[in-house]
Enzyme design. Structure first.
Site, PDB file in Angstrom:
ATOM      1  N   GLY A 139      -4.582 -13.443   5.959  1.00  0.00           N
ATOM      2  CA  GLY A 139      -4.633 -11.949   6.142  1.00  0.00           C
ATOM      3  C   GLY A 139      -5.536 -10.899   5.367  1.00  0.00           C
TER       4      GLY A 139
ATOM      5  CB  ALA B 121      -4.226  -2.374   2.775  1.00  0.00           C
TER       6      ALA B 121
ATOM      7  CB  ALA C 217      -3.237  -1.775  -1.209  1.00  0.00           C
TER       8      ALA C 217
ATOM      9  CE  LYS D 192       9.594  -2.360  -0.864  1.00  0.00           C
ATOM     10  NZ  LYS D 192       8.486  -1.921   0.140  1.00  0.00           N
TER      11      LYS D 192
ATOM     12  CG  ASP E 193       8.397  -2.410  -4.052  1.00  0.00           C
ATOM     13  OD1 ASP E 193       7.503  -1.529  -3.690  1.00  0.00           O
ATOM     14  OD2 ASP E 193       8.315  -3.826  -3.610  1.00  0.00           O
TER      15      ASP E 193
ATOM     16  NE  ARG F 217       2.425   0.048   6.578  1.00  0.00           N
ATOM     17  CZ  ARG F 217       2.681  -1.048   7.439  1.00  0.00           C
ATOM     18  NH1 ARG F 217       2.179  -0.755   8.875  1.00  0.00           N
ATOM     19  NH2 ARG F 217       3.338  -1.952   7.289  1.00  0.00           N
ATOM     20  CG  ASN F 218       8.736   1.229   5.229  1.00  0.00           C
ATOM     21  OD1 ASN F 218       9.174   0.908   6.178  1.00  0.00           O
ATOM     22  ND2 ASN F 218       8.185   0.101   4.526  1.00  0.00           N
TER      23      ASN F 218
ATOM     24  CD  GLU G 229       7.786  -6.336   8.283  1.00  0.00           C
ATOM     25  OE1 GLU G 229       9.289  -6.331   8.877  1.00  0.00           O
ATOM     26  OE2 GLU G 229       6.944  -7.191   8.578  1.00  0.00           O
TER      27      GLU G 229
END
Length: 355
Positions: free
Chosen positions: A30, A33, A163, A214, A267, A278-279, A304
């Site tokens: 993968g 980032a 990241a 989370k 986290d 993003r979340n 996610e």
């Protein structure tokens, strides 16, 4: 038999060379980032190659020593290798790090990695989420897909980390978890640098669970901020989020103290308080718009947390667990309840359980 001997040899080398660090060969699956950022600190003491399917991204890493798509002009370390050739990527791999979305996790393991493995390796999951088709954790998918003679051990690396900040050498703490804590202990030293701190745990299922739950809670914290609630109310939701983490951990009969690992409260603090997440950002937009619009719905495949809400809601319902925050999230994202109405009702009822 050859692969089993190889397994024993590598484990023996790790144990015998605690003070003398042998260079390890890491393959990162993968080129996004987080995978790139992990490669950038691993390469200080190890050999690292990134495998990706986007030729433009891979060429950018290999030739320009950048991943412009995610990091703009920030330079990566020259020693990082990159390839579109899966056979080349896996040829020397001592450890395979999986930095891929959960919805393609099993396919990549089964169709890309397994047929091209030449020797046994450790498998380290960097992804966060479920296998949503089978409702299984990703470490289970690894163990079920990769035969024991090719899997030296399944691990999970997780913790509060953006990241871009990893690239800038911001001090960061991770937990490295494995069912066999000796495996985590032996691999720990390959991840540590002067700005990366690694703690170890044998609670791999717990760390997987925390990394899943989370994300939806970070969406809710984003919604609350987007609606304009101030710090008192946001702290209220944060503390309730920790309580719900504890309830889910207890459901799996795990030690509830794992919520204090970096993958838990650390986290949640990171991803539930910053637009770099993003979340959180999706939640903030939902709050600002006071609805879930089509554009946000279309992001369900890549965010996610949005994809986990229904799974956790149904899991709680099936087991009779009262998760008020997940009920609230489910009503907002699946039943089109306006966020402002949902939050008003939630805060009006906060003292009901004291009456």
């Amino acid at each position: 038999m050859k692969n089993l001997n190889n397994t024993n040899n590598i484990n023996n080398e790790l144990i015998e060379n605690k003070d003398k660090l042998k260079k390890f060969n890491f393959t990162i699956i993968g080129s996004g980032a987080f995978g790139t950022a992990v490669a950038n600190f691993l390469v200080d003491n190890n050999n690292v190659i990134i495998y990706g399917i986007d030729k433009k991204e891979i060429d950018d890493i290999k030739i320009n020593h950048k991943n412009t798509k995610y990091f703009g002009s920030i330079k990566l370390k020259n020693k990082i290798e990159a390839t579109n050739n899966i056979k080349e990527a896996l040829k020397e791999a001592d450890a395979i790090l999986l930095a891929i979305p959960s919805h393609i996790f099993k396919i990549v393991l089964k169709e890309k990695i397994l047929p091209n493995m030449k020797k046994a390796a450790y498998f380290i999951n960097l992804a966060k989420g479920f296998d949503y088709k089978e409702i299984k954790f990703l470490n289970q998918i690894i163990d079920e897909t990769i035969p024991k003679n090719l899997n030296l051990g399944t691990l999970k690396l997780s913790g509060p980390s953006f990241a871009k900040e990893l690239l800038k050498k911001e001090p960061t703490k991770f937990v490295l978890a494995a069912k066999d804590i000796e495996i985590a202990k032996n691999l720990k030293k390959y991840f540590e640098t002067n700005y990366i701190n690694i703690i170890i745990s044998n609670e791999i299922y717990g760390v997987e669970i925390l990394s899943v739950i989370k994300n939806p809670l970070s969406i809710l914290l984003g919604i609350v901020q987007g609606l304009g609630y101030k710090m008192n109310s946001r702290a209220y939701i944060f503390s309730e989020a920790l309580e719900e983490m504890k309830k889910i951990v207890n459901l799996y009969k795990l030690n509830e103290n794992i919520i204090f690992l970096p993958a838990g409260v650390g986290d949640l603090y990171l991803t539930g308080n910053s637009k770099k997440s993003r979340n959180f950002s999706v939640g903030y937009k939902i709050g600002k718009n006071d609805k879930v619009n089509k554009k946000i719905l279309n992001s369900f495949t890549t965010i996610e947390g949005l994809r986990s809400i229904e799974i956790i809601f149904l899991l709680a319902k099936k087991n009779g667990i009262d998760l008020k925050l997940f009920n609230l999230l489910y009503n907002i994202t699946y039943k089109n309840t306006s966020p402002s109405k949902a939050m008003d009702e939630f805060f009006k009822g906060i003292n009901e359980h004291y009456e």
